[in-house]
Design a protein around this motif. Structure first.
Motif, PDB file in Angstrom:
ATOM      1  N   SER A 142       0.854  -1.189   0.000  1.00 12.18           N
ATOM      2  CA  SER A 142       0.000   0.000   0.000  1.00 12.18           C
ATOM      3  C   SER A 142       0.885   1.233   0.000  1.00 12.18           C
ATOM      4  O   SER A 142       1.954   1.231   0.614  1.00 12.18           O
ATOM      5  N   TYR A 168       1.028   5.509   0.725  1.00 16.48           N
ATOM      6  CA  TYR A 168       0.385   6.620   1.432  1.00 16.48           C
ATOM      7  C   TYR A 168       1.182   7.898   1.187  1.00 16.48           C
ATOM      8  O   TYR A 168       2.412   7.860   1.039  1.00 16.48           O
ATOM      9  N   GLN A 170       1.988  11.507   3.087  1.00 19.20           N
ATOM     10  CA  GLN A 170       1.864  12.233   4.342  1.00 19.20           C
ATOM     11  C   GLN A 170       2.371  13.655   4.168  1.00 19.20           C
ATOM     12  O   GLN A 170       3.579  13.892   4.038  1.00 19.20           O
ATOM     13  N   PRO A 203      -0.957  10.071   7.437  1.00 19.55           N
ATOM     14  CA  PRO A 203      -0.835   9.501   6.088  1.00 19.55           C
ATOM     15  C   PRO A 203      -2.199   9.361   5.422  1.00 19.55           C
ATOM     16  O   PRO A 203      -3.193   9.045   6.068  1.00 19.55           O
ATOM     17  N   PHE A 207      -4.203   7.430   2.221  1.00 21.06           N
ATOM     18  CA  PHE A 207      -4.131   6.254   1.361  1.00 21.06           C
ATOM     19  C   PHE A 207      -4.185   6.663  -0.112  1.00 21.06           C
ATOM     20  O   PHE A 207      -5.092   7.383  -0.538  1.00 21.06           O
ATOM     21  N   GLN A 216      -3.491   0.460  -3.222  1.00 22.04           N
ATOM     22  CA  GLN A 216      -2.920  -0.796  -2.749  1.00 22.04           C
ATOM     23  C   GLN A 216      -2.789  -1.754  -3.929  1.00 22.04           C
ATOM     24  O   GLN A 216      -3.640  -1.758  -4.842  1.00 22.04           O
ATOM     25  N   LEU A 225       4.970   7.080   1.834  1.00 25.15           N
ATOM     26  CA  LEU A 225       5.188   5.885   2.638  1.00 25.15           C
ATOM     27  C   LEU A 225       4.643   4.655   1.917  1.00 25.15           C
ATOM     28  O   LEU A 225       3.558   4.682   1.347  1.00 25.15           O
ATOM     29  N   GLY A 263      -7.085 -12.993   3.756  1.00 26.07           N
ATOM     30  CA  GLY A 263      -8.542 -13.066   3.878  1.00 26.07           C
ATOM     31  C   GLY A 263      -9.026 -12.980   5.304  1.00 26.07           C
ATOM     32  O   GLY A 263     -10.207 -12.971   5.555  1.00 26.07           O
ATOM     33  N   GLY A 305      -6.809  -8.669  10.687  1.00 25.60           N
ATOM     34  CA  GLY A 305      -5.554  -8.619  11.422  1.00 25.60           C
ATOM     35  C   GLY A 305      -4.326  -8.641  10.562  1.00 25.60           C
ATOM     36  O   GLY A 305      -3.239  -8.902  11.034  1.00 25.60           O
ATOM     37  N   ASP A 306      -4.452  -8.380   9.265  1.00 26.91           N
ATOM     38  CA  ASP A 306      -3.274  -8.324   8.400  1.00 26.91           C
ATOM     39  C   ASP A 306      -2.673  -6.933   8.522  1.00 26.91           C
ATOM     40  O   ASP A 306      -2.977  -6.032   7.753  1.00 26.91           O
ATOM     41  N   THR A 307      -1.847  -6.762   9.510  1.00 27.98           N
ATOM     42  CA  THR A 307      -1.291  -5.455   9.842  1.00 27.98           C
ATOM     43  C   THR A 307      -0.344  -4.968   8.760  1.00 27.98           C
ATOM     44  O   THR A 307       0.417  -5.751   8.189  1.00 27.98           O
ATOM     45  N   GLN A 308      -0.400  -3.686   8.485  1.00 36.06           N
ATOM     46  CA  GLN A 308       0.500  -3.071   7.514  1.00 36.06           C
ATOM     47  C   GLN A 308       1.738  -2.555   8.231  1.00 36.06           C
ATOM     48  O   GLN A 308       1.641  -1.864   9.245  1.00 36.06           O
ATOM     49  N   TYR A 309       2.900  -2.897   7.674  1.00 34.82           N
ATOM     50  CA  TYR A 309       4.187  -2.478   8.220  1.00 34.82           C
ATOM     51  C   TYR A 309       4.827  -1.498   7.250  1.00 34.82           C
ATOM     52  O   TYR A 309       4.934  -1.782   6.057  1.00 34.82           O
ATOM     53  N   PHE A 310       5.276  -0.363   7.794  1.00 32.01           N
ATOM     54  CA  PHE A 310       5.710   0.745   6.960  1.00 32.01           C
ATOM     55  C   PHE A 310       7.210   0.791   6.762  1.00 32.01           C
ATOM     56  O   PHE A 310       7.994   0.422   7.646  1.00 32.01           O
ATOM     57  N   GLY A 311       7.603   1.316   5.601  1.00 31.84           N
ATOM     58  CA  GLY A 311       8.985   1.651   5.350  1.00 31.84           C
ATOM     59  C   GLY A 311       9.299   3.041   5.873  1.00 31.84           C
ATOM     60  O   GLY A 311       8.416   3.730   6.394  1.00 31.84           O
TER      61      GLY A 311
END
Lengths: 114, 115
Positions: free
Chosen positions: B33, B35, B37, B43, B45, B48, B90, B98, B101-107
């Motif tokens: 995804s 973003y 900011q 941030p 969206f 994705q 970002l 599916g 709880g599929d958490t997004q982790y950022f760079g």
């Protein structure tokens, strides 16, 4: 239309005390909520999350509370440490086709004084 | 386990130019995804990508486009740059399975300045 709001731009607390960061939302379709912490020159770091079917989730010093009727969530940090000083963002997500989209608040700057 | 990486770190462009930002997703993640900011804001969206296809888009014009590659890395392209495009961009990766709880982790982000 700001669907997620963090009304306090900043918060200052003493080391060892509790920090409470607040977040309000307007979209009743949000079903999953997250808190991220961001240091300068870094990307947001995931802290803790909560599903709308729960009202509390704990992870060590961090606890998130969700009040669905009030459309309000809060992050409690106990005890606060100077290393917790950062910008905190709450974020929310709906299910279905918007599954991937996180809607963020404006952020709250937390300063923890030694 | 390698985290999310982005390149370049900083970029300066002039109005009307085009820019390409790159992102490598975290090991085991199949979704990216993007973003934007702006200063003092949270941030926002952009879009994705999942399985190399756009899987949701925010309120951004078509001059913002993207790609996802078979190795799940991604590019964000912005054409006809405007001054308001100056922001931190970002990238976040996650594993779509599916389930909730599929958490997004950022760079760490790419700081774009448009002059």
């Amino acid at each position: 239309d700001q669907q997620v709001k963090q009304n306090s731009p900043s918060l200052s607390v003493q080391e060892g005390r509790i920090s409470i960061l607040n977040c309000d939302y307007t979209n009743s379709m949000f079903d999953y909520f997250l808190w991220y912490k961001k240091y300068p020159a870094e990307g947001p770091t995931f802290l803790i999350s909560i599903s709308s079917i729960k009202d509390k989730n704990e992870d060590g010093r961090f606890t998130v509370f969700l009040n669905k009727s009030a459309k309000h969530l809060s992050l409690h940090i106990v005890p606060s440490q100077p290393g917790d000083s950062a910008v905190y963002f709450c974020a929310a997500r709906t299910g279905g086709t918007s599954y991937g989209k996180l809607t963020f608040g404006q952020g709250t700057i937390l300063t923890v004084h030694p | 386990e390698t985290g999310v990486t982005q390149s370049p770190t900083h970029l300066i462009k002039t109005r009307g130019q085009q820019v390409t930002l790159r992102c490598s997703s975290q090991s085991g993640h199949n979704t990216v995804s993007w973003y934007q900011q702006a200063l003092g804001q949270g941030p926002q969206f952009i879009f994705q990508y999942y399985r190399e296809e756009e899987n949701g888009r925010g309120n951004f014009p078509p001059r913002f486009s993207g790609l996802q590659f078979p190795n799940y890395s991604s590019e964000l392209n912005v054409n006809a740059l405007e001054l308001d495009d100056s922001a931190l961009y970002l990238c976040a990766s996650s594993r779509t399975s599916g389930r909730l709880g599929d958490t997004q982790y950022f760079g760490p982000g790419t700081r774009l300045t448009v002059l």
